[in-house]
Design an enzyme around this catalytic site. Sequence first.
Site, PDB file in Angstrom:
ATOM      1  N   THR A   1      -7.856  24.882   0.618  1.00 37.09           N
ATOM      2  CA  THR A   1      -6.996  26.429   1.162  1.00 37.09           C
ATOM      3  C   THR A   1      -7.363  27.479  -0.056  1.00 37.09           C
ATOM      4  O   THR A   1      -8.505  28.227  -0.237  1.00 37.09           O
ATOM      5  CB  THR A   1      -6.429  26.178   1.091  1.00 37.09           C
TER       6      THR A   1
ATOM      7  N   PHE B   1      -5.942  19.363  -0.213  1.00 35.42           N
ATOM      8  CA  PHE B   1      -5.762  20.428   0.939  1.00 35.42           C
ATOM      9  C   PHE B   1      -5.297  21.898   0.626  1.00 35.42           C
ATOM     10  O   PHE B   1      -5.789  22.591   0.962  1.00 35.42           O
ATOM     11  CB  PHE B   1      -4.393  20.109   2.229  1.00 35.42           C
ATOM     12  N   TYR B   2      -4.014  21.948  -0.128  1.00 38.71           N
ATOM     13  CA  TYR B   2      -3.874  23.279  -0.520  1.00 38.71           C
ATOM     14  C   TYR B   2      -4.431  23.432  -1.760  1.00 38.71           C
ATOM     15  O   TYR B   2      -5.221  24.743  -1.459  1.00 38.71           O
ATOM     16  CB  TYR B   2      -2.120  22.907  -1.897  1.00 38.71           C
ATOM     17  N   ALA B   3      -5.501  22.844  -1.975  1.00 37.07           N
ATOM     18  CA  ALA B   3      -6.432  22.712  -3.289  1.00 37.07           C
ATOM     19  C   ALA B   3      -7.823  23.672  -2.762  1.00 37.07           C
ATOM     20  O   ALA B   3      -8.572  24.685  -2.565  1.00 37.07           O
ATOM     21  CB  ALA B   3      -6.559  21.415  -4.616  1.00 37.07           C
TER      22      ALA B   3
END
Length: 353
Positions: free
Chosen positions: A160, A156-158
């Site tokens: 965003t 999910f970091y990537a």
Amino acid sequence: MKVLVTGAAGFVGFHTARRLLERGDRVVGLDVVNDYYDVALKEARLAELQALATATGADFTFVRANIADRVLMPEIFRRERFDRVIHLAGQAGVRHSLVDPHAYVDSNLVGFTNILEGCRHGEVEHLTYASTSSVYGANTTMPFSENHGADHPLQFYAATKRANELMAHSYSHLFRLPTTGLRFFTVYGPWGRPDMALFLFTRKILAGEPIPVFNQGNHTRDFTYVDDIVEGVVRVNDHAAEPDPDWDPRDPDPSRSDAPFRIFNIGNNNPVRLSAYIEALEEALGRKAIRELLPLQAGDVPDTFADASRLEAAVGYKPKTPVREGIRRFVDWYLDYYGERRPEPRMARVGKA
């Protein structure tokens, strides 16, 4: 120039603000100073910036604020009237996004929207912002190139950070706001983050504890020394993105546009196997690690490798710090910062999970 550096208490933000102050820019550093990792380390970085400003007469102002604050952020932009913005704040950490995705929504999506709006209404000349090599996700074509697809993130970091790139393009297109995104490849060096491998390994080796070696140490990373990263960031900040007159909407290059929009890889262009990285750290510390061999973690990619030729062509950026030298500098800083003596050598041990 008057430059806003968000994330000024963070790893790359601190080094970037320091470089700008050393060359004579007026810098406003902004950071919420949250407790994602050691607050004392963040405060020490800020103290270094304040000390530099005091000693040299440099123009540095620190603002303690949350980029997700929809009321305060517009006020800061109206009051300060920045020439340029280097946006390095945001919720970091690949694995933390598996347990607290809302932190990434607040910081990386809501916060980035506030930055874009501030730049738009404040008529900022250029926004440079941090993206990540993690956007390449499931792509396994090496080296990673900006014209490759980046629409299959593995965390999910990537996701965003990829969203940030798309959001930036919409503002570049609609409002002609020049934006440049930089996909960082595994930054390391003095004043680094305690949640990253080099910091974690150093602490555990000094304590005589096993270090977790994921994927049996076989994956590779394009480790990039922080001073080289900062050199690229500052050069990009100085060269505002411009529309590409040769951009073809029938065959669109995702890293450029007919709007003032650019995306660049910023990495060492020299991937190193994790096991070799650990060996360089052992050499710098003079002590062997106890390695706990583990499988690849969920969300991790096996390898990263930056094609940074476009950035070199655009601003003359070329990393120059060998990994062994960069690790040695980190170890020297670590021992000095924590007041530790260089340890006595020990024999290696390997554990299996």
